[in-house]
Scaffold this motif. Structure first.
Motif, mmCIF file in Angstrom:
data_model
loop_
_atom_site.group_PDB
_atom_site.id
_atom_site.type_symbol
_atom_site.label_atom_id
_atom_site.label_comp_id
_atom_site.label_asym_id
_atom_site.label_seq_id
_atom_site.Cartn_x
_atom_site.Cartn_y
_atom_site.Cartn_z
ATOM 1 N N GLN A 121 -25.412 5.692 27.222
ATOM 2 C CA GLN A 121 -24.287 5.912 26.309
ATOM 3 C C GLN A 121 -24.697 5.539 24.882
ATOM 4 O O GLN A 121 -25.371 4.520 24.673
ATOM 5 N N SER A 122 -24.251 6.368 23.921
ATOM 6 C CA SER A 122 -24.795 6.246 22.556
ATOM 7 C C SER A 122 -24.456 4.923 21.877
ATOM 8 O O SER A 122 -25.173 4.488 20.981
ATOM 9 N N ASP A 123 -23.375 4.275 22.273
ATOM 10 C CA ASP A 123 -23.009 3.021 21.598
ATOM 11 C C ASP A 123 -23.523 1.781 22.329
ATOM 12 O O ASP A 123 -23.237 0.655 21.924
ATOM 13 N N ILE A 124 -24.270 1.992 23.416
ATOM 14 C CA ILE A 124 -24.832 0.836 24.131
ATOM 15 C C ILE A 124 -26.311 0.702 23.791
ATOM 16 O O ILE A 124 -27.066 1.669 23.857
ATOM 17 N N THR A 125 -26.718 -0.504 23.421
ATOM 18 C CA THR A 125 -28.138 -0.778 23.182
ATOM 19 C C THR A 125 -28.611 -1.753 24.250
ATOM 20 O O THR A 125 -28.017 -2.820 24.417
ATOM 21 N N VAL A 126 -29.654 -1.359 24.971
ATOM 22 C CA VAL A 126 -30.190 -2.262 25.988
ATOM 23 C C VAL A 126 -31.215 -3.178 25.328
ATOM 24 O O VAL A 126 -32.187 -2.714 24.747
ATOM 25 N N LEU A 127 -30.970 -4.483 25.395
ATOM 26 C CA LEU A 127 -31.892 -5.441 24.771
ATOM 27 C C LEU A 127 -32.952 -5.923 25.759
ATOM 28 O O LEU A 127 -34.064 -6.247 25.379
ATOM 29 N N GLN A 128 -32.562 -5.980 27.026
ATOM 30 C CA GLN A 128 -33.507 -6.508 28.026
ATOM 31 C C GLN A 128 -33.071 -6.065 29.427
ATOM 32 O O GLN A 128 -31.870 -6.013 29.705
ATOM 33 N N VAL A 129 -34.049 -5.742 30.264
ATOM 34 C CA VAL A 129 -33.753 -5.470 31.680
ATOM 35 C C VAL A 129 -34.656 -6.360 32.512
ATOM 36 O O VAL A 129 -35.853 -6.479 32.233
ATOM 37 N N LYS A 130 -34.063 -7.046 33.505
ATOM 38 C CA LYS A 130 -34.880 -7.806 34.466
ATOM 39 C C LYS A 130 -34.550 -7.239 35.837
ATOM 40 O O LYS A 130 -33.414 -7.343 36.292
ATOM 41 N N ASP A 131 -35.570 -6.643 36.457
ATOM 42 C CA ASP A 131 -35.335 -5.996 37.735
ATOM 43 C C ASP A 131 -35.753 -6.923 38.883
ATOM 44 O O ASP A 131 -36.891 -6.879 39.355
ATOM 45 N N TYR A 132 -34.796 -7.740 39.319
ATOM 46 C CA TYR A 132 -35.069 -8.623 40.465
ATOM 47 C C TYR A 132 -34.848 -7.899 41.794
ATOM 48 O O TYR A 132 -34.843 -8.543 42.843
ATOM 49 N N ILE A 133 -34.608 -6.581 41.733
ATOM 50 C CA ILE A 133 -34.542 -5.838 42.998
ATOM 51 C C ILE A 133 -35.982 -5.440 43.359
ATOM 52 O O ILE A 133 -36.437 -5.691 44.470
ATOM 53 N N LYS A 134 -36.664 -4.881 42.370
ATOM 54 C CA LYS A 134 -38.089 -4.547 42.596
ATOM 55 C C LYS A 134 -38.935 -5.809 42.687
ATOM 56 O O LYS A 134 -39.871 -5.872 43.470
ATOM 57 N N ASN A 135 -38.596 -6.811 41.872
ATOM 58 C CA ASN A 135 -39.358 -8.068 41.858
ATOM 59 C C ASN A 135 -38.427 -9.245 42.140
ATOM 60 O O ASN A 135 -38.008 -9.945 41.210
ATOM 61 N N PRO A 136 -38.112 -9.474 43.418
ATOM 62 C CA PRO A 136 -37.171 -10.550 43.749
ATOM 63 C C PRO A 136 -37.705 -11.927 43.329
ATOM 64 O O PRO A 136 -38.920 -12.111 43.214
ATOM 65 N N LYS A 137 -36.772 -12.867 43.090
ATOM 66 C CA LYS A 137 -37.200 -14.238 42.787
ATOM 67 C C LYS A 137 -37.808 -14.849 44.060
ATOM 68 O O LYS A 137 -37.531 -14.382 45.168
ATOM 69 N N PRO A 138 -38.611 -15.913 43.921
ATOM 70 C CA PRO A 138 -39.267 -16.500 45.103
ATOM 71 C C PRO A 138 -38.286 -16.895 46.215
ATOM 72 O O PRO A 138 -38.606 -16.819 47.399
#
Ligand code: GTP
Ligand code: MG
Length: 228
Positions: A121-138
């Motif tokens: 969406q044009s008014d949303i700016t993504v600043l950061q993505v953390k993908d803990y689905i692909k890279n789960p926490k320990p």
């Protein structure tokens, strides 16, 4: 006479201190209000996606949405932990999880679709993505996290507000809620046998997600499956 003097001095010193405190309080209240507006903006976007998708596909990729504003106590703790001064500007520039929205989806693929639909969406700016689905926490924690910025239109002009999104499946949410309770009960010192049990339940939850998604795809087909 002496007592009177010192009491006068005390009051004279107190007045500017109290008015400074009031200014900080007013600034803080304004900031919290802006975060609430940011949540309202993103919640509307999520609700539009949910309803429109439901109408078009008779399938609901978004099971549940909730939001929260970080409590002043929790903000204060984070400020102390990170050594950030108690100042509205500093808070806004350094703490990105004051406004939080959690979206629970039916299937793993839906979590990515929902994030894509919002991020594009044009008014949303993504600043950061953390993908803990692909890279789960320990510990087994899985979730798709994104820090996004959205403008809110105030009487003084537009103001960008940062909102944290946590997008996950029902199974991931079920696991995270229990892990959170256990973590707090033991104040972070979770006994080993419970850590092992949690890691194992995370694996079972992930397996359930995969099997449910396969089942769903086998019935509805990949091409006709959930799309946003
Ligand atoms: P915070 O400073 O705690 O916000 O963490 P961070 O800045 O390193 O961000 P991260 O993306 O790792 O985590 C943000 C939020 O995700 C947390 O505040 C929790 O709500 C959630 N979260 C992260 N890890 C876990 C976990 O192991 N278990 C559970 N239940 N929730 C988690
Ligand atoms: Mg946090």
């Amino acid at each position: 006479m002496k007592k009177h003097d010192s009491s006068r001095e005390f009051h004279e010193a107190l007045i500017p201190a109290l008015s400074a405190m009031r200014a900080v309080g007013e600034d803080f209240a304004q900031l919290m209000m802006e975060y609430q507006f940011g949540i309202n903006e993103v919640m509307t976007k999520v609700e539009i996606l949910r309803q429109e998708f439901m109408q078009r596909n008779r399938y609901n990729p978004i099971e549940h949405v909730s939001s929260r504003i970080k409590t002043p106590e929790s903000i204060a703790k984070k400020l102390v932990r990170k050594g950030i001064p108690l100042d509205s500007e500093q808070i806004a520039q350094n703490i990105f999880d004051i406004a939080g929205i959690r979206i629970t989806c039916s299937f793993i693929a839906d979590t990515y679709r929902v994030l894509d639909a919002l991020a594009s969406q044009s008014d949303i700016t993504v600043l950061q993505v953390k993908d803990y689905i692909k890279n789960p926490k320990p510990n087994g924690y899985k979730s798709l996290h994104a820090i996004v910025q959205v403008p809110v239109f105030l009487s003084t002009g537009p103001k960008d507000v940062v909102v944290e999104l946590q997008i996950r499946t029902i199974a991931m949410d079920f696991w995270a809620a229990l892990e959170h309770k256990i973590f707090y009960k033991y104040e972070g010192e979770v006994p080993n046998h419970l850590v092992d049990e949690l890691t194992e339940t995370a694996r079972v939850a992930a397996e359930l997600d995969e099997r449910m998604e396969r089942l769903h795809t086998s019935v509805h087909g990949e091409g006709n499956g959930p799309r946003i």
